[in-house]
Design a protein around this motif. Structure first.
Motif, short mmCIF file in Angstrom:
data_model
loop_
_atom_site.label_atom_id
_atom_site.label_comp_id
_atom_site.label_asym_id
_atom_site.label_seq_id
_atom_site.Cartn_x
_atom_site.Cartn_y
_atom_site.Cartn_z
N HIS A 196 46.74 44.88 32.61
CA HIS A 196 45.87 45.00 32.21
C HIS A 196 44.83 44.05 33.19
N MET A 197 45.06 42.87 33.38
CA MET A 197 44.11 41.81 33.70
C MET A 197 44.86 42.17 35.37
N ALA A 198 46.24 42.43 35.56
CA ALA A 198 46.06 42.40 36.92
C ALA A 198 46.32 43.31 37.53
N ILE A 199 45.89 44.73 37.26
CA ILE A 199 45.03 45.91 37.79
C ILE A 199 43.70 45.39 38.40
N MET A 200 42.88 44.38 37.50
CA MET A 200 41.85 44.31 36.75
C MET A 200 41.40 43.44 38.53
N VAL A 201 42.58 42.17 38.55
CA VAL A 201 42.14 41.27 39.43
C VAL A 201 42.36 42.02 41.10
N ALA A 202 43.15 43.06 40.90
CA ALA A 202 43.77 43.24 42.05
C ALA A 202 42.35 44.18 42.27
N ALA A 203 42.12 45.45 41.41
CA ALA A 203 40.82 46.01 41.77
C ALA A 203 39.58 44.84 42.49
N LEU A 205 39.68 42.05 43.78
CA LEU A 205 39.83 41.54 45.22
C LEU A 205 39.70 42.72 46.27
N THR A 206 40.56 43.96 46.08
CA THR A 206 39.93 44.49 47.34
C THR A 206 38.51 44.97 47.43
N ALA A 207 37.54 45.19 46.39
CA ALA A 207 36.54 45.31 46.04
C ALA A 207 35.42 44.38 46.74
N PHE A 208 35.90 42.90 46.54
CA PHE A 208 34.95 41.96 47.09
C PHE A 208 35.49 41.12 48.74
N LEU A 209 36.86 42.06 48.74
CA LEU A 209 37.43 42.14 50.79
C LEU A 209 36.15 43.70 51.39
N ALA A 210 36.43 44.12 50.77
CA ALA A 210 35.80 45.33 51.31
C ALA A 210 34.70 45.35 51.79
N THR A 211 33.82 44.84 50.36
CA THR A 211 32.05 44.75 50.22
C THR A 211 31.26 43.35 50.97
N GLN A 212 32.15 42.10 50.54
CA GLN A 212 31.66 41.54 50.74
C GLN A 212 31.91 40.35 52.03
N VAL A 213 33.47 40.54 52.13
CA VAL A 213 34.12 39.51 53.31
C VAL A 213 33.66 40.36 54.97
N GLY A 214 34.09 41.79 55.42
CA GLY A 214 33.62 42.54 56.32
C GLY A 214 34.18 42.20 57.11
N GLY A 229 47.45 46.80 44.61
CA GLY A 229 47.22 47.40 43.19
C GLY A 229 47.86 48.80 42.97
N LEU A 230 48.69 49.51 44.44
CA LEU A 230 49.13 50.80 44.49
C LEU A 230 50.54 50.02 43.26
N PHE A 231 50.90 49.03 43.98
CA PHE A 231 52.16 48.17 43.24
C PHE A 231 52.58 48.15 41.41
N ILE A 232 51.36 46.79 41.85
CA ILE A 232 50.63 47.17 40.43
C ILE A 232 51.29 48.65 39.01
N TYR A 233 50.57 49.32 39.94
CA TYR A 233 50.48 50.85 39.06
C TYR A 233 51.14 51.58 38.35
N PHE A 234 52.30 51.21 39.64
CA PHE A 234 53.10 51.83 39.04
C PHE A 234 54.48 50.70 38.17
N LEU A 235 54.22 49.45 38.65
CA LEU A 235 55.10 48.90 38.00
C LEU A 235 54.21 49.24 36.74
N GLU A 236 53.03 49.12 35.95
CA GLU A 236 52.42 49.12 34.34
C GLU A 236 53.04 49.97 33.81
N VAL A 237 53.20 51.28 34.84
CA VAL A 237 53.67 53.05 34.23
C VAL A 237 54.88 52.63 33.99
N LEU A 238 55.24 51.86 34.57
CA LEU A 238 56.79 51.97 34.30
C LEU A 238 57.35 51.12 32.62
N ILE A 239 56.75 49.45 32.54
CA ILE A 239 56.58 48.40 31.51
C ILE A 239 56.06 49.50 30.63
N GLN A 240 54.97 50.72 30.34
CA GLN A 240 54.18 51.32 29.68
C GLN A 240 55.35 51.59 28.79
#
Length: 263
Positions: A196-203, A205-214, A229-240
């Protein structure tokens, strides 16, 4: 400096506090929040699904009935009969079934949009379910063998020099009767919380890079963040799914060990 390479204020990753939403309401020390709501929802989903698919019990099953029977058969045969044994497994099938599907649905909530919270990412849920499992297999062992013989099974491994029991008895007691239930709970909690934390961090970070860095750096980084994030998401489904299976499998193993004759 090239605007495309401009670096804004540093990225602040989500914390553990961000993973725990405030409760909807509190009554004294009791708090009812999203986690509690999802636990109740999981009970409704599981009961509703299986009651719906078995309502007609056709000889030629519908897709829903086939799916329900396949899930039940998997738990009954693979986690019950094959682990506990043909002679003893039947009384434990309802509990095995409940553990597997309850943990599975609550874990999968973390991968469903809007819900996005595996309830076992909170330690309380994991400890309650593990405590139920612990009480059951200890009770089963005492009922089958008596308290004294059960304690012998749990603390005195066979075929070792008797002098070693001075060391082995306290170690086996801690391992089998204290540490085992704790690790049974921590295994599912730790994996759900980490994912859960890994997905939160990936999301984040993506939002930060897209909106703040430019610029080029922001666009390239956000694309990488989405892929990660997609890789972590599907890995997390498997782990769940795996964690629901592993928890239930270990419970079956503990019951089998408590029932077997001898040490």
């Amino acid at each position: 400096m090239n605007p495309a390479l401009r670096i804004p204020a540093e990225f602040v990753a989500p914390s553990t506090e961000d993973a725990h939403l405030p409760p909807f309401f509190e009554v004294g020390s009791f708090a009812f929040g999203k986690q509690s709501l999802l636990i109740l929802l999981s009970v409704v989903i599981i009961a509703g699904f299986f009651l719906f698919v078995i309502r007609r019990r056709a000889m030629v099953p519908s897709k829903g009935q086939f799916l329900g029977e396949m899930g039940y058969g998997f738990v009954r045969n693979h986690l019950g009969r094959d682990i506990i044994g043909e002679k003893d497994f039947r009384p434990y099938v309802p509990l095995l079934f409940t553990f597997f599907f309850f943990i599975l649905v609550n874990n999968l909530f973390g991968s469903i949009l809007v819900l996005q919270l595996p309830t076992f990412a909170h330690p309380g849920s994991a400890y309650v379910v593990a405590a139920i499992a612990y009480v059951v297999w200890v009770f089963v062992g005492i009922k089958r063998h008596g308290f004294g013989q059960f304690m012998v099974k749990m603390t005195m491994p066979p075929n070792v020099p008797k002098i070693l029991y001075v060391i082995l008895i306290p170690l086996e007691f801690l391992s089998n009767l204290i540490i085992r239930p704790v690790t049974h709970a921590l295994r599912v909690f730790a994996t759900m919380f980490a994912g859960h934390m890994a997905i939160m961090v990936a999301a984040a970070l993506t939002a930060f890079l897209a909106t703040q860095v430019g610029g080029v750096l922001g666009i390239g980084g956000s694309i990488f963040g989405i892929i990660l994030g997609l890789f972590i998401y599907f890995l997390e489904v498997l782990i769940q799914v795996l964690q629901a299976y592993i928890f239930t499998l270990l419970f079956a193993v503990y019951v089998q060990g408590a029932l077997q004759e001898g040490h």
